[in-house]
Structures are given as C-alpha cells and as structure tokens.
Design a protein around this motif. Structure first.
Motif, mmCIF file in Angstrom:
data_model
loop_
_atom_site.group_PDB
_atom_site.id
_atom_site.type_symbol
_atom_site.label_atom_id
_atom_site.label_comp_id
_atom_site.label_asym_id
_atom_site.label_seq_id
_atom_site.Cartn_x
_atom_site.Cartn_y
_atom_site.Cartn_z
ATOM 1 N N LYS A 109 8.204 12.853 -10.894
ATOM 2 C CA LYS A 109 9.314 12.996 -9.945
ATOM 3 C C LYS A 109 9.536 11.654 -9.246
ATOM 4 O O LYS A 109 8.868 11.322 -8.267
ATOM 5 N N LEU A 110 10.485 10.890 -9.743
ATOM 6 C CA LEU A 110 10.662 9.514 -9.282
ATOM 7 C C LEU A 110 11.103 9.431 -7.829
ATOM 8 O O LEU A 110 10.683 8.517 -7.099
ATOM 9 N N ASP A 111 11.952 10.353 -7.376
ATOM 10 C CA ASP A 111 12.385 10.314 -5.979
ATOM 11 C C ASP A 111 11.221 10.593 -5.039
ATOM 12 O O ASP A 111 11.102 9.983 -3.971
ATOM 13 N N LYS A 112 10.333 11.506 -5.440
ATOM 14 C CA LYS A 112 9.145 11.795 -4.633
ATOM 15 C C LYS A 112 8.209 10.583 -4.618
ATOM 16 O O LYS A 112 7.574 10.284 -3.594
ATOM 17 N N ASN A 113 8.124 9.877 -5.731
ATOM 18 C CA ASN A 113 7.278 8.686 -5.786
ATOM 19 C C ASN A 113 7.724 7.640 -4.771
ATOM 20 O O ASN A 113 6.899 7.007 -4.098
ATOM 21 N N GLU A 114 9.026 7.441 -4.669
ATOM 22 C CA GLU A 114 9.542 6.458 -3.711
ATOM 23 C C GLU A 114 9.174 6.849 -2.286
ATOM 24 O O GLU A 114 8.785 6.001 -1.470
ATOM 25 N N ALA A 115 9.281 8.143 -1.979
ATOM 26 C CA ALA A 115 8.925 8.601 -0.636
ATOM 27 C C ALA A 115 7.438 8.401 -0.372
ATOM 28 O O ALA A 115 7.032 7.999 0.733
ATOM 29 N N GLU A 116 6.603 8.668 -1.377
ATOM 30 C CA GLU A 116 5.155 8.481 -1.235
ATOM 31 C C GLU A 116 4.826 7.016 -0.961
ATOM 32 O O GLU A 116 4.059 6.686 -0.042
ATOM 33 N N VAL A 117 5.382 6.138 -1.773
ATOM 34 C CA VAL A 117 5.080 4.711 -1.648
ATOM 35 C C VAL A 117 5.572 4.169 -0.308
ATOM 36 O O VAL A 117 4.869 3.399 0.369
ATOM 37 N N ASN A 118 6.755 4.568 0.108
ATOM 38 C CA ASN A 118 7.285 4.095 1.391
ATOM 39 C C ASN A 118 6.426 4.580 2.554
ATOM 40 O O ASN A 118 6.179 3.838 3.517
ATOM 41 N N SER A 119 5.968 5.826 2.481
ATOM 42 C CA SER A 119 5.100 6.349 3.536
ATOM 43 C C SER A 119 3.765 5.618 3.553
ATOM 44 O O SER A 119 3.232 5.290 4.624
ATOM 45 N N LEU A 120 3.212 5.343 2.373
ATOM 46 C CA LEU A 120 1.946 4.613 2.292
ATOM 47 C C LEU A 120 2.077 3.228 2.916
ATOM 48 O O LEU A 120 1.201 2.790 3.684
ATOM 49 N N ILE A 121 3.146 2.534 2.605
ATOM 50 C CA ILE A 121 3.354 1.191 3.156
ATOM 51 C C ILE A 121 3.455 1.247 4.676
ATOM 52 O O ILE A 121 2.833 0.445 5.399
ATOM 53 N N ALA A 122 4.220 2.200 5.176
ATOM 54 C CA ALA A 122 4.397 2.314 6.623
ATOM 55 C C ALA A 122 3.074 2.620 7.324
ATOM 56 O O ALA A 122 2.753 2.025 8.366
ATOM 57 N N LEU A 123 2.287 3.525 6.774
ATOM 58 C CA LEU A 123 1.012 3.893 7.392
ATOM 59 C C LEU A 123 0.014 2.737 7.329
ATOM 60 O O LEU A 123 -0.720 2.481 8.297
ATOM 61 N N ALA A 124 -0.034 2.050 6.187
ATOM 62 C CA ALA A 124 -0.975 0.934 6.044
ATOM 63 C C ALA A 124 -0.668 -0.176 7.042
ATOM 64 O O ALA A 124 -1.585 -0.809 7.595
ATOM 65 N N ASN A 125 0.597 -0.427 7.301
ATOM 66 C CA ASN A 125 0.972 -1.467 8.260
ATOM 67 C C ASN A 125 0.791 -1.008 9.705
ATOM 68 O O ASN A 125 0.544 -1.826 10.598
ATOM 69 N N ARG A 126 0.903 0.296 9.940
ATOM 70 C CA ARG A 126 0.754 0.816 11.297
ATOM 71 C C ARG A 126 -0.717 0.931 11.697
ATOM 72 O O ARG A 126 -1.063 0.784 12.864
ATOM 73 N N TYR A 127 -1.602 1.193 10.723
ATOM 74 C CA TYR A 127 -3.028 1.392 11.026
ATOM 75 C C TYR A 127 -3.880 0.446 10.166
ATOM 76 O O TYR A 127 -4.687 0.883 9.343
ATOM 77 N N PRO A 128 -3.734 -0.855 10.343
ATOM 78 C CA PRO A 128 -4.453 -1.802 9.470
ATOM 79 C C PRO A 128 -5.965 -1.782 9.667
ATOM 80 O O PRO A 128 -6.708 -2.165 8.758
ATOM 81 N N ASP A 129 -6.437 -1.344 10.830
ATOM 82 C CA ASP A 129 -7.879 -1.315 11.073
ATOM 83 C C ASP A 129 -8.528 -0.030 10.560
ATOM 84 O O ASP A 129 -9.733 -0.002 10.300
#
Length: 599
Positions: A109-129
């Motif tokens: 499901k390519l549209d779901k993949n984009e949402a997953e990746v975008n959420s991962l990027i946002a969380l990784a940048n918000r909680y780097p520690d």
C-alpha cells in the motif's frame, strides 16, 4: 469393607496421577544472566480485541501501562510502525527511561507507506535523544510486497531527513539473496529465529545457530554494524523439527542468548514483550505466543529461574484426581461390585482419562482465539469427552462380568447394536476418528501453521486398544484376539467371532488404512524436520543452511508421538477388517455372500 477398598484404591491411583503430573513439571534451574536489564524487546501493545487487521488500536493509557510494566526489565524497545496510535511511544518511553528503535511499516500500500515514512521522520527529529535508530520496513522482501528498488527509495528519503542511523530488517538469509541492500543502510538488521528456520534448531543448539548465522552475515558484509532485530522462542503451538515450543525452552533460549550477546558483543532485540493473540490469524497458535509476558501482562518466568513448564500443574492434577475419583465412584455405585483388581484398573483408567482430557481442554482453550478455532476445540473436546465416558462404562462392564458371549461381526456403520452405549460409542468413535484422519492429511500437505491434535487423539488411540485388551481377557476360548479388539463391537457386551459378517466393515477398513497412511506420511513429512520448508528455501535461493545443520539427534518428538497414536488407533479398525476376511475365507464353498439371495 467395600468403601475402604474403594478409598484405598482411589488414594493410590491419585498419588500415581499426581506423580505423573509432577514429572514433566519439575522446576528447571537457570543460571542468573549476567548484567541487569535486557537491552531491547519488540513492543506491540495490542491486547485481546485489538489488532492492526481490524484497525482497533491500544489507547495512550494502555501503552503507558505496558511501558511501565516492562521498564524495570528492559533498557529499550523496538516498534514496527510509526502510526496506529504508536506516535505517542517516544514521549512515553522517555518518561520511563527507555530508548526506542522506531520502525516504519512498509507494504504494497504505497499511500500508507508515505504516511509511515513521514511520521517516522517527524518523530525521529522531534525525539532525537529517545529514538536512537530507525528501521524502515520489516521483512518486506520476504513477503514479496515491494522490490529492493522501492525499499531503497524509502531508505534514502529517511536517511536524508534524519540524523539517526537507518536500517531495513529481514530474515538473515534474505540479506544474502539481496546483498545490494547493505550499501543503502547504516547498519544491517537481521532476524534469527531458530524455530522458523528452514532447518529448525533445537533449543540446545539455538545459541550455536545464532552465532553461526551472525558470522555468515558479518563475513559477507565486513565492517557493517549488525543488529539482531528479532530472536526469541515461542511458548505454545506445534513443534517444527527439533524446535519444540515451551515455557522452559523459551527461558533456556533467552538465557543462552543473553550470555552469547555478552560474550560476543552482539546487539540483540528479543521478540517480544507481550503475547499477541491476533497473530494467530497469520501464523497459527505459535504466532501469538512469543511474549515474555502473557496477553494479560503477567510475566511468564524469571530469567534467574527456576522455571516450571506448567505453573498450574498442582491445580490441574488435583482436578484430574477429583474428576477421576468421582467417575470411579459413580460407576462403582451404579453397577455390580468389582474385585480389587478391577477397581484398581478402573481407577487408573478414570484418572488417566481425566488427566488427558483436562490437559487437552487447557491447551485447547489457551491456544484458541478466533471463533473457528474455538469451535473446533469445542467439537473435539465434546467428542473426546463422550468417547472417554463410553470407554469407561464399557470397561466397567467388562471388569464386572465374566466371559463375554460370542456374536457375528458387526460394523460401525449400519449395524451398531441396540443399546445406548453401543450406539453412542460407535457414532462418536466414527466421528472422532474421521476428524483425526482429515486433520492428519491437512498437517501433511498444509501443516506449517496447524497444531498436532496429539492430546485429542490420546483418548481414542490409547483408550480403544486398552478396552480391547480388557475384553480379550474375557473372550471365549479359541477365539482370536482380534475378536475382542474389533471396532464395531468394542462397546457391545459380546465378542466378535469370524463368522459370515452381517455387513462388510468398509468404514473400518478405510479408516484403518488412512490412519496408517497418515502415520507413514507424518513420519516422512515431519519426523525429523518439515521437509517442505528447506525445499521451498532451496528453490527460492534463500536457504543458506547446509544439510549438516539437520539435528538428527533431536527429531520432532511431537510428530513421532502423533504418528504412533495414529498407528495405535488403526488397530481396532484393522481388526474388524481382518475378521471380515477370516469370515469370508471360512465361508463354505458355494455359500451365499452376505446380503446375496440365491434361487
């Protein structure tokens, strides 16, 4: 005096039953593992009634409770998605002092993949520690849902957007099949599950298997950091080759892995924190029982030991003794007096039946989650219980009587006698055996996620031959032992003799043959290892394990027992068929066949 004899027999039988329950449940000591907490465990906080398949997700409060429960035992967690309510995990993990390996779930499901990746990027940048590393995709190549090129695109997008190390996770052999993936990741995440290997490893050789596979990857990709992203052992479900699920086995395996990781410096994530019953829809019973905690959030064992296979064995043994004693009491009170030897035999049979039935019921309820599995469990328990009671009633009649009279051969179909015990015993025997035959062939040809029906088969496979053996001691002089064993008359107050049969026992003949065929095929397909798995792996080019990895010293004991039970169960049916042949051979020349009318 009669009451005293009964009580003495029940006491001795009860002590013997308790001893049989104790033997497989003796405490197994474990050496306390070095270090303190586990470094990391897989974290999927779904509870019963929740599942990504039904899109019913845990609440923030439930996730917080789960993290609080495991925080004293683990230093970090691994997630598999950055959506589905798990967006709150990094913040809550920080609260409990846990580090996070955050995952993004990739699928077709390519549209779901984009949402997953975008959420991962946002969380990784918000909680780097808190999020110390990320994994983009889990066993996507194994499932065949995306190509290496598509996965590479997602990896590059994430690597360009965050500072944490980025990886992709798959079964270790798939890294050898797609080595180009290694240059796209900062570290390699491999899954090492000895139970699921094409050539399964026993728990005794589990750590050795992990070390060997790890070396294969490290030699193929020198200098690349490696994370063992999944390793663990199931506590319930069917055995695969030398790999047998169990509570003690899991404790021993985890203990070995912790020691191996400390010795070799391996970076290890254990699968998983909690049992996940929803996974049974995808991987059978075994898929739902990989947790260190039950689905009710109770720890299964202490890593420092000791460990007991069935922590409730005392309660189960007590129930078996009470139920068995009650059955003996009811039978003894409702019929003629039994001699001491007959009373002892009946007590042993009753306690044995109660133990087998309670164990089957416990496993059936514990291992079943979806309605179809619960329905099958209910049907099998109903048939097994009815047959067990019929066997006990027939055994009581034999033990209380003298020599059994002779009668012509009777079949299970179309000529089942006139007494209630005859009718119920014959119908239940036929139905239960037919289900077991069907189950046997399903395991042989589509058995990867199917449990062996060993505990359902134990009552008929042991009970019917034992009943036949008791009847053999009361058979008329000069009659063959098969006359007491024939399935069609096991529940009748008479013994079959080789006269012209009323009806050719075709049902018995075919059931006997199919049971023997099932036993033979079980030995070939499952006796040492599930032969279909390495064949598929070699054909797909993903099986890196050599044939020398087959553990000949540890065959699939559960498969061997299941094959043996099928062979035992075939005896009464083949005895009927054999008597029919003897009757035909003894028919005078020119005599009419059964049902034949001559002018």
């Amino acid at each position: 005096m009669r009451i005293l004899k009964l009580l003495a027999v029940l006491l001795v039988a009860g002590l013997g039953t308790a001893a049989l329950w104790y033997l497989p449940n003796r405490p197994v000591p474990l050496d306390p593992p070095p270090g303190g907490k586990l470094k990391s465990v897989s974290f999927a906080p779904f509870r019963d009634g929740q599942s990504p398949l039904t899109r019913v997700y845990p609440s923030t409060g439930q996730i917080d409770e789960d993290l609080a429960a495991i925080a004293p035992q683990v230093a970090g967690i691994r997630t598999y998605t950055s959506l589905e309510g798990l967006e709150v995990v990094p913040e809550l993990a920080k609260k409990h002092g846990l580090q996070v390996t955050m995952g993004a779930w990739l699928s077709s499901k390519l549209d779901k993949n984009e949402a997953e990746v975008n959420s991962l990027i946002a969380l990784a940048n918000r909680y780097p520690d808190t999020i110390t590393r990320v994994i983009v995709g889990n066993e996507v190549l194994l499932r065949g849902e995306l190509t290496p090129e598509q996965i590479t695109g997602y990896l590059r997008k994430v690597k360009a957007a965050i500072k944490q190390p980025v990886s992709y996770a798959d079964v270790w052999e798939w890294w050898l099949k797609y080595p180009q993936m290694a240059k796209e990741v900062d570290y390699i995440t491999i899954h090492l599950l000895p139970y699921w290997e094409d050539i399964p490893a026993s728990v005794e050789k589990g750590a050795e298997h992990i070390a060997w596979s790890y070396r294969e990857i490290s030699q193929r990709f020198p200098g690349k950091p490696i994370l063992i992203g999944e390793t663990g052992w199931p506590t319930a479900g069917r055995a695969r080759g030398a790999a047998a699920p169990g509570l003690v086995a899991k404790a021993q395996f985890i203990n070995q892995v912790i020691r191996l990781a400390g010795k070799e410096g391996f970076d290890v994530n254990i699968i998983e924190a909690f049992d996940q019953n929803w996974k049974q829809k995808l991987e059978g019973t075994v898929g739902g029982h990989w947790g260190l905690y039950t689905v009710d959030r109770k720890p299964k064992f202490s890593l420092a030991g000791p460990v007991v296979e069935n922590p409730k064995w005392i309660e189960h043994a007590a129930l078996a003794v009470i139920a068995g004693s009650a059955l003996v009491g009811v039978l003894a009170a409702s019929g003629p007096a039994l001699p001491l030897s007959g009373l002892a035999a009946l007590a042993v049979l009753s306690d044995g039946f109660a133990s087998l039935y309670l164990h089957a019921a416990d496993l059936g309820v514990h291992w079943s989650y979806y309605w179809q599995d619960l329905t099958l469990t209910a049907v099998m328990l109903a048939l097994t219980g009815a047959l067990g009671l019929c066997i006990l009633m027939a055994a009581h009649r034999v033990l209380a009587g003298r020599a059994l009279p002779a009668e012509s051969l009777r079949g299970l179909v179309g000529d089942i006698g006139y007494g209630r015990l005859d009718r119920v015993g014959a119908v239940v025997t036929l139905a239960l055996t037919a289900l077991l035959v069907a189950w046997s062939f399903l395991i042989v040809f589509d058995g990867r996620y199917r449990n062996f029906p060993t505990w359902y088969a134990a009552v008929p496979a042991l009970g019917l031959p034992i009943l036949g053996w008791l009847r053999a001691g009361r058979r008329p002089a000069g009659t063959d032992w098969r006359s007491a064993m024939a399935a069609g008359s096991l529940f009748r107050p008479a013994v079959t003799v080789a006269r012209t049969p009323v009806r050719a026992p075709r049902a018995e003949l075919w059931l006997g043959r199919l049971l023997l065929a099932g036993a033979t095929l079980t030995l070939l397909a499952e006796g040492v290892l599930p032969v279909d798995a390495p064949l598929r792996g070699w054909l797909a080019g993903t099986s890196a394990m050599p044939l020398s990895a087959i553990d000949w010293a540890h065959p699939n004991v559960e498969a061997l027992v299941w094959a043996g039970l099928q062979a035992l169960l075939s005896l009464p049916f083949l005895a009927s068929a054999r008597l029919a042949r003897l009757a035909r051979a003894a028919r005078p020349a020119g005599a009419a066949r059964p049902g034949e009318v001559r002018p």
